[in-house]
Scaffold this active site. Structure first.
Site, PDB file in Angstrom:
ATOM      1  CD  GLU A  48      -2.802  -1.040   2.501  1.00  0.00           C
ATOM      2  OE1 GLU A  48      -3.739  -1.831   2.579  1.00  0.00           O
ATOM      3  OE2 GLU A  48      -2.531  -0.217   3.408  1.00  0.00           O
ATOM      4  CG  ASP A  81      -3.225   7.865   8.612  1.00  0.00           C
ATOM      5  OD1 ASP A  81      -3.182   6.625   8.719  1.00  0.00           O
ATOM      6  OD2 ASP A  81      -3.407   8.460   7.531  1.00  0.00           O
ATOM      7  CE1 TYR A 114      -7.405  -1.918   6.723  1.00  0.00           C
ATOM      8  CE2 TYR A 114      -5.965  -1.443   4.869  1.00  0.00           C
ATOM      9  CZ  TYR A 114      -6.193  -1.471   6.229  1.00  0.00           C
ATOM     10  OH  TYR A 114      -5.216  -1.057   7.093  1.00  0.00           O
TER      11      TYR A 114
END
Lengths: 404, 253
Positions: B44, B55, B169
């Protein structure tokens, strides 16, 4: 008549929407559902109405600023006195609404972001009132600029978390609040303070502030027998402005003027004028005008006023702008400071720096508008800005040798 | 079957996230080569964004370093080309919507394909808003991977399955990216619910950073994603290949 409502997926034309990590999608659906249910519930509305009246101090006065008007020799200027509300700004309208909703949803913990600290103080206030745990994210730079509000939040029992990323201002505080929400979404309500973010926030925040324009409309009709020619409001995320504008959107002859922060120049990074300096993009959950570089990285911003110092404008403003229903202009740091001095001298009112931007635009236009009626939304009071006014007006400060 | 999907054939996939351009664009192809030697099956490739709301601090710092080094979308595609000179490892662009919107969806899809990219995942793009993006990617022959989360309703999982190609995912827990001592107990139920909606391979990420955790997740899923632990090694100048090998062992053991 022009309609300004988001569609069922939260879009105002091409703007708005819901651009968040998947973790938040179902909770946003749940929030939207709870909000729609609450807003249709007469008990919820009655409770909110009672708090707005007896706790926050609504309705706020519509004050004819006679001396300011006469000194400019043109338009007759009214001030909508949101600065007289409990906690010192319009922010309390939305905070009371969302706190009631959080309680209804069974959430025990509130998180909020704040720029100038007014939304942080209003959030801390309603959390104290409802017995909710409160965490406020605030950029380190804004904590320095707004020390008094940091202290007020702590005194009200809130935890103030300094944010040290990026520009250390509102943008980074929102990012950090969103990270908290992604993590604690089961227990926590995110009390977003402006008409920004993912659907349903722009709709919900606007609805909680709509009372500003509704009161203004009814009062000016009573006093003047007609609608105003122009309405002025400062625009950071745009909550006070959309709250004021919304009742007038169908009145096509009423000019709606939003004032962004011109900062100290029109170079990217030195202002927060999203309409003249930005372009459509996605940030913090919504599609709207954003200040960004050619690679799609969000730009830093500057304004003397922390509450306007943000890279994105709320999506409904973007829509109104593209429809030419409202116009957006900008006022720089110095002109806003001058307007605050003028208002203080002429009317005995020290405005928040944010609101001073709106006052400045009215001062610019009024001399050429004889016979017209203006309404300026005075969204907040200037107490929180005393340190900044002191820095910028050294000749008035007795600790400064110039004064002696 | 795409190069991304076929990487799940045969063995459990080890997927590594790194931010392209961290600490400089020149370093990224070297890192990818080291990861591949260590047994990583899919990369990725993160495109740094100024406001990465999903994040945690480690990947935020990686993005900051990459942006300071002048990494742009265009530069990331050049890095991909460089990687392709020596490797056929599947490459998934991993970023936020705004840099891609700014580049232009069709232009991005075309240029990414030409650079050897196999697919794309946008953290803040939900299926509801994804139609123009999916159309552009399909036209260019690129996979679109979407996220499923423990909070996703059955209706949402169904949509995620429909919009995804390559793999799905699964986000192991609510929260931002970052290493965690304990694995979330929401992994197994999420894997089971997603299996009911799609035949695509399922990879699990967020919070996996040790060979033991990799081993445990590999019992449930078809692939595991490790991000922050690799970015931390890059930050500290450590041994990417050795760490990848230990994860590989954890998965296979």
């Amino acid at each position: 008549m022009m309609i300004s409502q988001p569609d069922s997926t939260g879009h105002f034309g091409p703007y708005g929407g819901r651009f968040v990590p998947e973790v938040l999608m179902a909770p946003l659906e749940e929030l939207e559902h709870a909000y729609r249910e609450a807003s249709a519930d007469p008990k919820f509305q009655a409770e909110l109405g009672d708090l707005l009246h007896n706790y926050a101090g609504r309705p706020t006065p519509l004050y004819h600023a006679k001396h300011l008007s006469e000194s400019l020799g043109g338009a007759k200027i009214y001030l909508k006195r949101e600065d007289l509300l409990h906690t010192g700004a319009h922010k309390i309208n939305n905070c009371l609404g969302q706190a009631l909703l959080a309680v209804r949803m069974g959430k025990k913990r509130i998180i909020a972001e704040t720029g100038a600290g007014q939304h942080g103080v209003a959030s801390a206030t309603v959390c104290a009132l409802f017995g909710l745990d409160c965490t406020v994210y605030m950029g380190e730079e804004d904590m320095r600029r707004q020390r008094l509000n940091v202290f007020r939040m702590r005194m009200l029992g809130a935890k103030v978390v300094p944010v040290t990323n990026g520009s250390r201002t509102l943008k980074d505080a929102i990012s950090e609040a969103m990270r908290d929400w992604v993590t604690n979404v089961h227990s926590t309500h995110y009390l977003l303070g402006s008409a920004l973010g993912a659907h349903p926030y722009p709709l919900m925040v606007r609805d909680f502030h709509r009372v500003i324009g509704e009161e203004t409309r009814a009062e000016i009709l009573k006093r003047e027998g007609r609608l105003p020619d122009s309405i002025f409001a400062c625009v950071g995320g745009g909550s006070n402005a959309i709250g004021m504008f919304h009742a007038f959107i169908g009145d096509e002859k009423v000019k709606l003027i939003g004032i962004e922060a011109g900062g100290h120049s029109d170079r990217l990074g030195e202002h927060a004028a999203r309409f003249s300096g930005g372009s459509p993009g996605v940030l913090h959950g919504a599609h709207s005008y954003v200040l960004q570089n050619e690679d799609g990285q969000v730009a830093l911003t500057h304004s003397v006023s922390a509450g306007l110092d943000y890279a994105m404008v709320g999506p409904e403003h973007a829509w109104l702008h593209d429809q030419h229903r409202s116009e957006y202009t900008s006022v720089g740091d110095q002109e806003a400071l001058n307007a605050a001095m003028t208002l203080a001298h002429k009317e005995g009112i020290i405005p928040a720096l944010e609101s001073a931007h709106a006052v400045a635009e009215a001062i610019r236009r009024a001399p050429a508008a004889k016979g017209e009626l203006y309404v300026v939304n005075l969204s907040g009071r200037g107490d929180k800005d005393t340190d900044i006014y002191r820095e910028n007006l050294p000749e008035l400060d007795e600790q400064n040798p110039v004064h002696v | 079957m795409s190069r991304i999907q076929s990487t799940f054939n045969g063995r459990k996939a080890l997927i590594a996230y790194i931010t392209a351009g961290d600490p400089t664009p020149e370093k990224t192809p070297e890192f990818v080569a080291a990861l591949e030697r260590g047994g990583v099956d899919l990369i990725e490739l993160g495109v740094p964004f100024s406001d990465p709301i999903a994040d945690g601090p480690v990947i935020q710092r990686g993005a900051d370093r990459a942006l300071k080094a002048g990494t742009t979308v265009k530069k990331v595609l050049e890095i991909a080309k460089k990687i392709r000179e020596k490797s056929q490892i599947p490459l998934l662009l991993f970023t936020y919507l705004n840099p891609i919107l700014r580049y232009g969806l069709d232009a991005l899809a075309r240029d990414a394909k030409a650079a050897g990219i196999d697919g794309c995942l946008l953290t803040d793009l939900s299926v509801e808003e994804a139609s123009p993006y999916v159309a552009a990617m399909r036209k260019a022959g690129l996979d679109t991977v979407f996220l499923a989360a423990p909070t996703s309703t059955p209706e949402r999982l169904k949509l995620v399955g429909e919009y995804s190609t390559g793999f799905v995912y699964l986000v192991s827990r609510t929260g931002v990216t970052g290493e965690r001592a304990e694995l979330s107990n929401s992994v197994a139920p999420l894997v089971n619910s997603m299996r009911a909606e799609t035949k695509l391979p399922l990879a699990v990420g967020f919070g996996i950073s040790t060979p033991e955790q990799a081993h445990d997740v590999a019992q449930l899923a078809d692939g595991i994603v490790v991000g922050s632990a690799f970015v931390r090694i890059i930050e500290q100048g450590g041994d990417l290949e050795g760490f990848a090998r230990s994860l590989r062992k954890g998965i296979d053991g």
